[in-house]
Design a protein around this motif. Sequence first.
Motif, PDB file in Angstrom:
ATOM      1  N   PHE A  29       0.822  -1.204   0.000  1.00  0.00           N
ATOM      2  CA  PHE A  29       0.000   0.000   0.000  1.00  0.00           C
ATOM      3  C   PHE A  29       0.867   1.270   0.000  1.00  0.00           C
ATOM      4  N   VAL A  30       1.973   1.239   0.755  1.00  0.00           N
ATOM      5  CA  VAL A  30       2.827   2.424   0.802  1.00  0.00           C
ATOM      6  C   VAL A  30       3.926   2.390  -0.255  1.00  0.00           C
ATOM      7  N   GLY A  31       3.896   1.329  -1.096  1.00  0.00           N
ATOM      8  CA  GLY A  31       4.850   1.281  -2.202  1.00  0.00           C
ATOM      9  C   GLY A  31       6.191   0.668  -1.845  1.00  0.00           C
ATOM     10  N   LEU A  32       6.181  -0.249  -0.866  1.00  0.00           N
ATOM     11  CA  LEU A  32       7.435  -0.906  -0.493  1.00  0.00           C
ATOM     12  C   LEU A  32       7.308  -2.424  -0.642  1.00  0.00           C
ATOM     13  N   ALA A  33       6.486  -2.845  -1.628  1.00  0.00           N
ATOM     14  CA  ALA A  33       6.151  -4.262  -1.738  1.00  0.00           C
ATOM     15  C   ALA A  33       7.398  -5.147  -1.819  1.00  0.00           C
ATOM     16  N   ASN A  34       8.433  -4.699  -2.503  1.00  0.00           N
ATOM     17  CA  ASN A  34       9.596  -5.584  -2.683  1.00  0.00           C
ATOM     18  C   ASN A  34      10.722  -5.278  -1.698  1.00  0.00           C
ATOM     19  N   LYS A  35      10.393  -4.524  -0.631  1.00  0.00           N
ATOM     20  CA  LYS A  35      11.451  -4.150   0.325  1.00  0.00           C
ATOM     21  C   LYS A  35      11.300  -4.870   1.657  1.00  0.00           C
ATOM     22  N   GLY A  36      10.383  -5.845   1.721  1.00  0.00           N
ATOM     23  CA  GLY A  36      10.057  -6.484   2.997  1.00  0.00           C
ATOM     24  C   GLY A  36      11.255  -7.055   3.723  1.00  0.00           C
ATOM     25  N   ARG A  37      12.231  -7.587   2.983  1.00  0.00           N
ATOM     26  CA  ARG A  37      13.365  -8.232   3.647  1.00  0.00           C
ATOM     27  C   ARG A  37      14.538  -7.288   3.873  1.00  0.00           C
ATOM     28  N   THR A  38      14.388  -6.042   3.449  1.00  0.00           N
ATOM     29  CA  THR A  38      15.478  -5.087   3.648  1.00  0.00           C
ATOM     30  C   THR A  38      15.451  -4.572   5.092  1.00  0.00           C
ATOM     31  N   LEU A  39      16.617  -4.421   5.696  1.00  0.00           N
ATOM     32  CA  LEU A  39      16.669  -3.823   7.032  1.00  0.00           C
ATOM     33  C   LEU A  39      16.196  -2.380   6.939  1.00  0.00           C
ATOM     34  N   ALA A  40      15.400  -1.975   7.905  1.00  0.00           N
ATOM     35  CA  ALA A  40      14.816  -0.634   7.856  1.00  0.00           C
ATOM     36  C   ALA A  40      15.896   0.437   7.749  1.00  0.00           C
ATOM     37  N   GLY A  41      17.007   0.215   8.429  1.00  0.00           N
ATOM     38  CA  GLY A  41      18.078   1.200   8.402  1.00  0.00           C
ATOM     39  C   GLY A  41      18.724   1.330   7.040  1.00  0.00           C
ATOM     40  N   HIS A  42      18.540   0.331   6.182  1.00  0.00           N
ATOM     41  CA  HIS A  42      19.139   0.370   4.846  1.00  0.00           C
ATOM     42  C   HIS A  42      18.243   1.027   3.815  1.00  0.00           C
ATOM     43  N   LEU A  43      17.004   1.318   4.190  1.00  0.00           N
ATOM     44  CA  LEU A  43      16.092   1.916   3.221  1.00  0.00           C
ATOM     45  C   LEU A  43      16.481   3.365   2.952  1.00  0.00           C
ATOM     46  N   ALA A  44      16.110   3.845   1.766  1.00  0.00           N
ATOM     47  CA  ALA A  44      16.345   5.253   1.456  1.00  0.00           C
ATOM     48  C   ALA A  44      15.457   6.101   2.373  1.00  0.00           C
ATOM     49  N   TYR A  45      15.811   7.363   2.463  1.00  0.00           N
ATOM     50  CA  TYR A  45      15.128   8.252   3.382  1.00  0.00           C
ATOM     51  C   TYR A  45      13.613   8.291   3.159  1.00  0.00           C
ATOM     52  N   GLY A  46      13.197   8.493   1.930  1.00  0.00           N
ATOM     53  CA  GLY A  46      11.764   8.566   1.626  1.00  0.00           C
ATOM     54  C   GLY A  46      11.065   7.247   1.929  1.00  0.00           C
ATOM     55  N   GLU A  47      11.784   6.146   1.679  1.00  0.00           N
ATOM     56  CA  GLU A  47      11.213   4.820   1.970  1.00  0.00           C
ATOM     57  C   GLU A  47      11.018   4.643   3.473  1.00  0.00           C
ATOM     58  N   GLN A  48      11.968   5.172   4.238  1.00  0.00           N
ATOM     59  CA  GLN A  48      11.830   5.063   5.695  1.00  0.00           C
ATOM     60  C   GLN A  48      10.584   5.800   6.176  1.00  0.00           C
ATOM     61  N   ARG A  49      10.342   6.980   5.602  1.00  0.00           N
ATOM     62  CA  ARG A  49       9.139   7.732   5.974  1.00  0.00           C
ATOM     63  C   ARG A  49       7.889   6.898   5.679  1.00  0.00           C
ATOM     64  N   ARG A  50       7.889   6.251   4.515  1.00  0.00           N
ATOM     65  CA  ARG A  50       6.706   5.479   4.141  1.00  0.00           C
ATOM     66  C   ARG A  50       6.579   4.217   4.991  1.00  0.00           C
TER      67      ARG A  50
END
Lengths: 256, 372, 309
Positions: A139-160
């Motif tokens: 829903f927030v557009g992170l469908a393929n990021k489920g296994r990524t560590l939150a700290g590794h996400l890009a800034y905008g992705e972290q907000r979402r």
Amino acid sequence: MAALLSVNAVSKRFGGIVALDDVTLTVQEGEIYGLIGPNGAGKTTLFNCMTGLYGVSRGEIMLDGKPIHNRKPHLIVEQGFARTFQNIRLFANMTALENVLVGRHVRTRAGVFGAVLRDADTRAEEAASRERARALLDFVGLANKGRTLAGHLAYGEQRRLEIARALATEPRLLALDEPVAGMNPAERRQMAELFLRLRAQGVTLLLIEHDVKLVMGLCDRVAVLDYGRKIAEGTPGAVRSDPAVIAAYLGTEAAA
Amino acid sequence: MLEFLRRPRTRAQARAAIILLAVLLAVLPFLVEAGLSRSWVRVLDFALLYVILALGLNIVVGYAGLLDLGFVAFYALGAYLYAWLASPHFGLHLPFWAILPLGATLAGVFGVLLGAPTLRLRGDYLAIVTLGFGEIIRIFMNNLNAPVNITNGPQGINLIDPVTIAGISFGKTQQLFGITFSSAHFYYYLFLAFTLVTVFIAYRLQDSRIGRAWAAIREDEVAAAAMGINTRNIKLLAFAMGAVFGGVAGGLFAAFQGFISPESFTLWESILILCMIVLGGMGHIPGVILGAVLLTVLPEALRYLGDWQRAAVGEVVVDPGDLRMLLFGVALVLMMIYRPEGLIPSRQRKREFHAEDGVAAQEQASLYDSRA
Amino acid sequence: MEIFVQQLINGLVLGSIYALVALGYTMVYGILELINFAHGEVTMMGAMVALTVIGLLLGLNPELPGLLVVLAGVLIAVPACMLLAFAIEKVAYRPLRRAPRLAPLITAIGVSIVLQNAAMLIWGRQYISFPQILPQMSFTVLGAHVTSLQIFIVLLCMTMMAGLWWLVQKTRLGRAMRATAQSKEVAMLMGVDIDRVISATFVIGAALAAIAGVLVSAYYGLAHYYMGFMLGLKAFSAAVLGGIGNIAGAMLGGLLLGIIEALGAGYIGDFTGGFLGSHYQDVFAFFVLILVLVFRPSGLLGERVASRA
């Protein structure tokens, strides 16, 4: 429309400093409500009082007619009020999916025995949680990021991700503290579109924002805080032309 | 071989590895007895006992991030309860299976009682307060022999009943199916069973709603509360769960040794268990197991240092037993400086201790905030 | 009444020693937010080094004046402990200054174990007695027994504390220390050499600890490789009681803890109908520590330190 959140004459003091002074406002079910004001006006303090991180010095805060001031944060979440943080507070060393699953905590029941025995109920609950968490990531557009560590996400992705985590608690009211801070115009448009989709799903939004354009374009109603006091409240159009607001807020920031 | 176990390529390989491991564990005491000596079987028993203790403490320290330096108090409670209920001290001789759940419950309740007042404290204060609790319990054990003799003071409690299962007393050497089992052999299998259950529970807890809540509190307590986690209860649960393992291990220890005294439950025991976790890799089950086994076996191996000294200079210059703690201290310092994530770290911990991208991103975020 | 006065005096003596050690904890905590677990062991090292020097001198000539011999012991022990603390900070704590909170605490425990066991290897497991070479006089005050050594300990501790107070309030180094405690970053921007200030903090604390170590071993007539552990914990409790990070607090906390402990040990038998006796003396420090942390984590004079995730 009924009042979902009402803040009645709330004051908050830190020692001798008055951070909030007799603030009263009401958020209606289903609207997007904006909270604006210059830096240090008390917006985040008000958020912290609403979500139980601070107690209030005076006044009351009601969610759906029930008092939530001076209650523990987790009880407020349980009543359907979730939030995000201005300075993103994700669980950096957990995956995106795990972050969202933490948000499911309050809507699930499994205890130690369930965890160890993994009985049918627990398995079903866990499966439903994971499904829901994946749906929220989608829903927030992170469908393929489920296994990524939150700290590794890009800034905008972290907000979402923070929004997805808050949504996992199934809030009726979602408070977002500067959700588009530091984003470029394209990202801001995406976020605005996300907020509209959220409202379409029946979530009431309470928004602290500095981006006046975004607030004016998106919000049904806006309140303006200055030095801990509410100096105006109303539709964006009305607030924009309010002389007190122009003096206090637009006067300082727009002119700067 | 560990690599092979951790990353089996196929299902068949995984199955083969598990069978191999099971066979190895089943015959290990006999291999050790044949290859080294019977006293090494006892070392093996202690290694298993420490695996249980370390995995218990790991729930508190590794999962929930609460540095508990008084863990040994729960170990002591379990041991003393067993001694009270199964020795001539009070003339009670309850069976092992009846005492164990009592010990686990008592330790769990104490975990909550000791945990409750400390929950508001930040990590390092928590460490000192739990240490204080541990010391208080030890001082009471040392002194509660008068006017009513409860603990028998520094002399400790003697002649504790061994475990008896199906009419077989684990206390003496016996022939079963034509094989000679010593007491150490019996306890090996008993402890192995408990260890396997502990490992199983530790894994299940880690990968559960509760385990995620612990991790969330460890990562950011305020955010965890704001996401609806009742941080007080979940932290208490960690204390209680850790304490339960400590209490069970204490009961096993009392039965195995047949004798307990306050001397076995000093602060250094708590620190030793903490060392095991730190050495192996905080929060990571295989790491913790490795740490516990290494720190039990290495000091025993150090005894050979005495023989070498005698061979080299004709006398024992430095008692290897005295060197043990010194080396632990050095190891703790070196580990924290050079490899704080432990020998076999979990992926999270590795990142947590080497502040890198994740933290950088957070700092970047707050940068944006102050600018906005 | 005599018991009360006697215990009050005993408590004052012990308390001033606690205060001296507590200062080391509080100064380091004020600047680094680190519980320097090894500080108690530094105290023990002070006692051990001084006793070794005293033993050597008396071995050379047993007729040497006692006060001079003890003074020589102190003069060697103080720089030795300063050097030790300097090395500990540099080797064990400095590399971890930016690490997560638990890492330096675990290292500190490690250092403490190393020092304790090194002392055991060097000086053995047995108690080392403090030779009876100091002039002994005793007085009777309000029915209580006071020795010249007790008076000396209290006076010396007070003098040391006054000296430290002067150092922190009036000197350049003191100003730099206070600035660093407020904010390392700002102090650095203002041209303070943080590393030097931190080293100085450790070294000053160690000097006080060394003296405290000698005093405590002179008072009890004993030293032991294990003595630093309990002394350190009690001093830490005293620092927390006064408000950790606060120098006046450490002094107040030390004195109070000493008095609480002495009165507690004197009266616990009466309170519990003889069920608990004076062997429970060591428990009081921990109860005080726990009560303070639970009900007033900021201590008597300190700022707020409780939970910030």
